[in-house]
Design an enzyme around this catalytic site. Structure first.
Site, PDB file in Angstrom:
ATOM      1  N   ASP A 292       0.856  -1.183   0.000  1.00  0.00           N
ATOM      2  CA  ASP A 292       0.000   0.000   0.000  1.00  0.00           C
ATOM      3  C   ASP A 292       0.892   1.232   0.000  1.00  0.00           C
ATOM      4  O   ASP A 292       2.053   1.185   0.437  1.00  0.00           O
ATOM      5  CB  ASP A 292      -0.905  -0.015   1.238  1.00  0.00           C
ATOM      6  CG  ASP A 292      -2.084   0.949   1.140  1.00  0.00           C
ATOM      7  OD1 ASP A 292      -2.177   1.689   0.140  1.00  0.00           O
ATOM      8  OD2 ASP A 292      -2.899   0.968   2.079  1.00  0.00           O
ATOM      9  N   HIS A 293       0.346   2.333  -0.498  1.00  0.00           N
ATOM     10  CA  HIS A 293       1.086   3.589  -0.533  1.00  0.00           C
ATOM     11  C   HIS A 293       1.002   4.270   0.827  1.00  0.00           C
ATOM     12  O   HIS A 293      -0.059   4.758   1.220  1.00  0.00           O
ATOM     13  CB  HIS A 293       0.506   4.514  -1.609  1.00  0.00           C
ATOM     14  CG  HIS A 293       0.882   4.124  -3.003  1.00  0.00           C
ATOM     15  ND1 HIS A 293       0.026   4.264  -4.083  1.00  0.00           N
ATOM     16  CD2 HIS A 293       2.029   3.603  -3.512  1.00  0.00           C
ATOM     17  CE1 HIS A 293       0.634   3.850  -5.183  1.00  0.00           C
ATOM     18  NE2 HIS A 293       1.842   3.444  -4.861  1.00  0.00           N
ATOM     19  N   TYR A 466      -4.739   4.889   0.432  1.00  0.00           N
ATOM     20  CA  TYR A 466      -5.878   4.091  -0.032  1.00  0.00           C
ATOM     21  C   TYR A 466      -5.619   3.288  -1.301  1.00  0.00           C
ATOM     22  O   TYR A 466      -6.493   3.172  -2.151  1.00  0.00           O
ATOM     23  CB  TYR A 466      -7.120   4.973  -0.249  1.00  0.00           C
ATOM     24  CG  TYR A 466      -7.311   6.077   0.756  1.00  0.00           C
ATOM     25  CD1 TYR A 466      -7.294   5.814   2.125  1.00  0.00           C
ATOM     26  CD2 TYR A 466      -7.514   7.389   0.341  1.00  0.00           C
ATOM     27  CE1 TYR A 466      -7.474   6.833   3.053  1.00  0.00           C
ATOM     28  CE2 TYR A 466      -7.694   8.414   1.263  1.00  0.00           C
ATOM     29  CZ  TYR A 466      -7.672   8.132   2.619  1.00  0.00           C
ATOM     30  OH  TYR A 466      -7.845   9.146   3.543  1.00  0.00           O
ATOM     31  N   HIS A 467      -4.455   2.647  -1.409  1.00  0.00           N
ATOM     32  CA  HIS A 467      -4.160   1.864  -2.615  1.00  0.00           C
ATOM     33  C   HIS A 467      -3.642   0.463  -2.279  1.00  0.00           C
ATOM     34  O   HIS A 467      -2.565   0.061  -2.731  1.00  0.00           O
ATOM     35  CB  HIS A 467      -3.120   2.592  -3.472  1.00  0.00           C
ATOM     36  CG  HIS A 467      -3.544   3.952  -3.918  1.00  0.00           C
ATOM     37  ND1 HIS A 467      -2.651   4.980  -4.141  1.00  0.00           N
ATOM     38  CD2 HIS A 467      -4.770   4.462  -4.187  1.00  0.00           C
ATOM     39  CE1 HIS A 467      -3.312   6.053  -4.522  1.00  0.00           C
ATOM     40  NE2 HIS A 467      -4.598   5.770  -4.552  1.00  0.00           N
ATOM     41  N   PRO A 468      -4.390  -0.359  -1.527  1.00  0.00           N
ATOM     42  CA  PRO A 468      -3.905  -1.710  -1.200  1.00  0.00           C
ATOM     43  C   PRO A 468      -4.003  -2.646  -2.401  1.00  0.00           C
ATOM     44  O   PRO A 468      -4.990  -2.625  -3.145  1.00  0.00           O
ATOM     45  CB  PRO A 468      -4.852  -2.148  -0.075  1.00  0.00           C
ATOM     46  CG  PRO A 468      -6.122  -1.406  -0.350  1.00  0.00           C
ATOM     47  CD  PRO A 468      -5.693  -0.064  -0.909  1.00  0.00           C
TER      48      PRO A 468
END
Length: 559
Positions: A292-293, A466-468
């Site tokens: 994730d980011h 919010y990028h899993p």
């Protein structure tokens, strides 16, 4: 209750897959099952509605929490995920980016045949209706509307000017030949409204062979031996069985797709047995490889009427802007808030940007859950290609219970070092004349300068952007969860089609790539046996003579 294909999850990938599959196989029946509601909410359509949808758990947001994170000083992180048709494309910031071509070439080099940049670009172009027009990088005529913001806040341009003054390049198209630079993002909007995956793919066209089922929670996949034959669905207080003659596809996202595989008996054997789940396939990779980011924000109080804030004057400004939006679909309520940003290098010697910036025209503190009675701005930096790897495991064998999410944020020292350099980049831009001239003071970070103190601040305040991805890793090796055709190893008739299949996190927002995955998966499924290879420009794409919806038959302007 019998279908040819059952797709579990009506998010970005699921909507794209369902529509393309229904169009390409009109003689087949498809069920798209979504745990949440339809996307018929005003807050979903309203771009600024994200400010209300993201911060808290609700009917439209799973609002997950992580396990306590050692790298974040023992804090639990917050993981909003869209619930309902459109998935996270119904609550996100609508930013349209694809990542760097080298991200996809790295997938191909790692054994994901058919997933290099030249392979996926035609799918990105096919799904677009870019209001700037078609060229070698962009498409028109596709279902997903991509637009420039109708109204750009003056401070977003001030940010771009400040980045230039700080010595960084500027780009007017992050999805074109100039990925690196600061600029204004394009957004998934149409006529000033959010254009999520559900509006793009499911609305405006009647498909008799596509049955969309909402408010229905899939509890597990049903097997006959090693073949997936359907799903157990809970809806209206009862448990039902829906059967699939051809395939079951999981498109439930990076958290719920591995959870559903494990609840269905596919996953690490000992872990499944510890929750009373009968093991169908011992697959240790399920739930692993979570990426994730990780993101850090510097908030700054700045008293200016163009910025958002909960002051009397600011609330009056919101009211007048709301009236403008109702009349013309313009102004602040058509904003995605994170209007500007870009991809920058924390070290000029790097071959590719390692930071993504998001510039917000208001204070964003703790995912906007802490409101401030002052106006201000926020500048984010996130680590684009983190080295830390986490996992998703079961809390119970019941899909109604949230999975255990452990992103292992900042476990790798390289991620800490990159984010520390990112703080320096943020401050360099904020100190440039175009932003510094408005004055103001930093919130939380004021006076903190040393690497040691900044590292402590990062661990105390950083969290997801919010990028899993990655928990059902695609690959050609036996340890991967799915093969390059997204088929789950060890069983038949079961695929995973969503961001969980990404072997490594791409350098950008993940919504557009998730739709690309759905588009490409549709062609993989439609081609089936008896493929023939055709050419789309310089790109080889597998198609089948019986599948008119495949890329070769429906391509947008060739490249």
């Amino acid at each position: 209750m019998d279908y040819d294909y059952i797709i579990v999850g009506g998010g970005s990938a699921g909507c794209a897959l369902a529509a393309r599959l229904a169009d390409g196989a009109p003689g087949s029946t498809i069920a798209l099952i979504e745990a949440g509601p339809p996307d018929n909410s005003f807050l979903v359509r309203l771009p600024l509605g994200l400010a209300a949808l993201v911060p808290f758990r609700s009917r439209r947001n799973y609002g997950y929490r992580t396990t306590p994170q050692a790298g974040l000083a023992g804090r639990q992180g917050y993981q909003p995920r869209g619930r309902g048709l459109g998935g996270s494309s119904s609550i996100n910031a609508m930013i349209y980016t694809r990542g760097h071509p080298d991200d996809y070439n790295a997938w191909a080099q790692a054994g994901c045949t058919g997933w290099g940049w030249d392979d996926v670009l035609p799918y990105f172009r096919r799904k677009e209706n870019n209001e700037r027009g078609a060229d070698a990088w962009h498409g028109t005529g596709g279902p997903l509307n991509v637009a420039d913001l109708r109204t750009v806040n003056p401070f977003s341009q001030h940010y771009v000017d400040a980045a230039r003054e700080a010595g960084y390049p500027v780009s007017d198209d992050f999805n074109g030949p100039h990925y690196e630079g600061a600029g204004i993002y394009q957004v998934t909007q149409k006529d000033g409204q959010r254009w999520n995956a559900a509006r793009a793919y499911l609305q405006g066209k009647s498909r008799a062979n596509l049955h969309v089922i909402t408010d229905a929670l899939v509890q597990r996949v049903v097997f006959d031996g090693k073949r997936a034959t359907g799903v157990k669905v809970q809806r209206r207080g009862a448990l039902e069985t829906l059967r699939a003659r051809a395939e079951v596809v999981l498109s439930a996202g990076a958290f719920n797709s591995p959870q559903l595989l494990m609840c269905s008996g596919i996953g690490p054997a000992e872990h499944l047995r510890s929750h009373g789940v009968e093991v169908h396939v011992d697959a240790p990779g399920v739930g692993e490889n979570l990426q994730d980011h990780i993101d850090f924000i510097i908030n700054k109080y700045v008293a200016h009427r163009d910025l958002v804030g909960y002051t009397p004057a600011g609330l009056w400004h919101l009211l007048t802007q709301g009236l403008d939006y109702l009349r013309e679909r313009r102004g602040l309520f058509a904003s995605n808030v994170a209007e500007a940003g870009g991809f920058l290098k924390s070290d000029p010697s790097l071959a590719c940007p390692d930071l993504q910036m998001h510039f917000l025209v208001g204070i964003c503190d703790d995912h906007n859950r802490r409101l401030h009675l002052r106006r201000g701005l926020s500048l984010h930096a996130c680590v684009l290609r983190p080295k830390s790897r986490g996992r998703v495991t079961l809390a119970s064998a019941d899909m109604r219970d949230a999975p255990r999410i452990d992103p292992a944020f900042l476990q790798a020292q390289e991620d800490v070092d990159t984010l520390l350099r990112g703080v320096r980049v943020i401050r360099r831009i904020l100190a440039a004349p175009s932003l510094a001239r408005f004055g103001g003071e930093e919130l939380h970070s004021r006076g903190i300068e040393s690497d040691e103190a900044l590292t402590a601040l990062i661990r105390a305040r950083a969290d997801t952007i919010y990028h899993p991805v990655g928990t059902c890793r695609m690959g050609s090796d036996a340890a991967s969860v799915v093969d390059p055709e997204l088929r789950v190893r060890g069983v038949e008739g079961l695929r995973v089609v969503d961001a969980s299949i990404m072997p490594t996190l791409i350098g950008g927002n993940t919504n557009a790539p998730s739709m690309m995955i759905g588009e490409k998966a549709a062609d993989l499924m439609l081609s089936g046996a008896g493929r023939l290879t055709q050419r789309v420009g310089s790109t080889s794409v597998d198609t089948a003579p019986h599948a008119p919806a495949t890329l070769a038959a429906r391509a947008q302007p060739q490249i």
